[in-house]
Design a protein around this motif. Sequence first.
Motif, PDB file in Angstrom:
ATOM      1  N   LEU A  80       0.845  -1.016   0.025  1.00 20.04           N
ATOM      2  CA  LEU A  80      -0.147   0.033   0.032  1.00 20.04           C
ATOM      3  C   LEU A  80       0.916   1.407  -0.021  1.00 20.04           C
ATOM      4  CD1 LEU A  80      -2.882  -0.807   2.669  1.00 20.04           C
ATOM      5  CD2 LEU A  80      -2.684  -1.499   0.382  1.00 20.04           C
ATOM      6  N   ASP A  81       0.260   2.317  -0.715  1.00 16.15           N
ATOM      7  CA  ASP A  81       1.305   3.696  -0.825  1.00 16.15           C
ATOM      8  C   ASP A  81       0.623   4.283   0.506  1.00 16.15           C
ATOM      9  OD1 ASP A  81       2.087   5.982  -1.134  1.00 16.15           O
ATOM     10  OD2 ASP A  81       0.996   6.520  -2.963  1.00 16.15           O
ATOM     11  N   ALA A  89      -0.355   8.197   0.561  1.00 13.45           N
ATOM     12  CA  ALA A  89      -1.314   8.520  -0.148  1.00 13.45           C
ATOM     13  C   ALA A  89      -2.005   9.551   0.671  1.00 13.45           C
ATOM     14  CB  ALA A  89      -2.101   7.409  -0.631  1.00 13.45           C
ATOM     15  N   LEU A 140      -4.391   8.459   3.815  1.00  9.76           N
ATOM     16  CA  LEU A 140      -3.606   7.258   4.559  1.00  9.76           C
ATOM     17  C   LEU A 140      -2.428   7.946   5.371  1.00  9.76           C
ATOM     18  CD1 LEU A 140      -3.494   4.337   5.321  1.00  9.76           C
ATOM     19  CD2 LEU A 140      -2.412   3.919   3.333  1.00  9.76           C
ATOM     20  N   ALA A 159      -7.026   2.875   4.773  1.00  6.64           N
ATOM     21  CA  ALA A 159      -6.504   2.574   3.361  1.00  6.64           C
ATOM     22  C   ALA A 159      -7.884   2.181   2.354  1.00  6.64           C
ATOM     23  CB  ALA A 159      -5.802   1.309   3.439  1.00  6.64           C
ATOM     24  N   THR A 162      -5.027   3.186  -2.475  1.00  6.36           N
ATOM     25  CA  THR A 162      -3.745   2.958  -2.089  1.00  6.36           C
ATOM     26  C   THR A 162      -3.012   1.722  -2.511  1.00  6.36           C
ATOM     27  OG1 THR A 162      -4.570   1.968   0.071  1.00  6.36           O
ATOM     28  CG2 THR A 162      -4.606   4.721  -0.113  1.00  6.36           C
ATOM     29  N   ASP A 171      -0.768  -0.221  -4.470  1.00  8.86           N
ATOM     30  CA  ASP A 171       0.149   0.102  -5.448  1.00  8.86           C
ATOM     31  C   ASP A 171       0.899  -1.116  -6.073  1.00  8.86           C
ATOM     32  OD1 ASP A 171       2.426   2.166  -6.239  1.00  8.86           O
ATOM     33  OD2 ASP A 171       3.447   0.232  -5.780  1.00  8.86           O
TER      34      ASP A 171
END
Length: 427
Positions: free
Chosen positions: A356-357, A360, A363, A377, A381, A383
């Motif tokens: 997950l980013d 972002a 988040l 999330a 998000t 990625d």
Amino acid sequence: MKTIIVNGTVVDTEPRPQVVPDAAVVVEDGVIVSVGPQPDDLAKGTEIIDARGGIVLPGFVDTHRHVWQSVLRGIAADATLSAYLDLVLGALTPAFRAEDVYAANLWGAIEALDAGVTTVYDWSHIQLTPGHTDAAVAALRESGVRAVFGYAHRGTGDADRAEDEVRRVRSALLPSDDGLVTPALAAWGPVYGSVEAARADWALARDLGLRISLHATGAGPVERLHDAGLLGPDVLFVHCNGIPDESLKLVAGSGGTASVAPAVESQMGHGHPETGRLRSSGIATGLGVDTVTDVPGDMFSVMRAAFAAGRAGQAAPELTASDVLGMATIEGAAAIGMDHRIGSLRPGKQADIVILDAGAPGLAPVHDPVAAVVTAAGTATVDTVLVGGRIVKRGGRLVSVDVDRARDLAVRAARHVTTQARTTSAR
């Protein structure tokens, strides 16, 4: 082929969700080799995935979804359960051609992967012909998702049982339990059919080595299975709203498991989601989307629905964010009998991994990675996604399938099904 994921915040889920400090995830030939310090000697050809600013965790496990309904998204948003059954199973299902099922299963599996769901239990009750079945399995395979294909007979009546078809699926379509797509029996059980038909289905499934899943709510289903001697660790109970405490003890004592679809159950009026009662009874409990005809198809929405429902009111035992992430990963894997293969980052398991980013909007900043996954999330998000070590999403874009083609097929299937259903109802 070796892949190493470095510089991310690693969250493992076994035995409970927890951050693993300063960890790199090493994958070789599709299997997790280690989670720990980054190796100094990188073999030639090793692929490095830089997860800097990201959260690395096991892929989500959806324990109950009717994948073929992806082309009916939002069509029953205001429906109660009975209205949903009348519309979707009564009016729309007969309009599906085999090619519509292919398009729907492909699009639904792509949706799952895009949202970080690497394993989905496809409770498939669209077996109108053998061609429909073949199309459903072919689409799952093409998508690259890990799936349990739960074959359900074409109707709920005893006369609708197609034992030869179940045997064909097992022997010809899905003979192995080691592939990405594996078979199971999605049983109507003694809920819609007779106890005699349930006996025959349970005997068939156990003869073929298939786990069994059935919808069950209220008093009756568990008791009838118990009286018939059919309970066991290979039985997955879906929903479980209003099941008496004594029945939950029977399920727990048999080693049975459960799947809860909190968003659908709350929205359609099944009753309060029973995650708390199930887990406090000692029953391994996973989470499921169920149907996108009225709820989103991502595990983030499902986790938040479970989290909110599990903490609402004084009667329900309190859930934590860690509990919920566990249900979406390792406990969900246990519920479908796959925790030996997936659900955590333990070495030796399949490399089903999501990044997950964490930077972002919505988040960041991340104080508690576990809580962030559950409460903040979302699909945007996600990625990077790996299934069995194969990258299917990178940099926020799906890379393993032709998304434009799949979308076009899904739109055309949706148009055909809804038009055909309207034409039929007007006659």
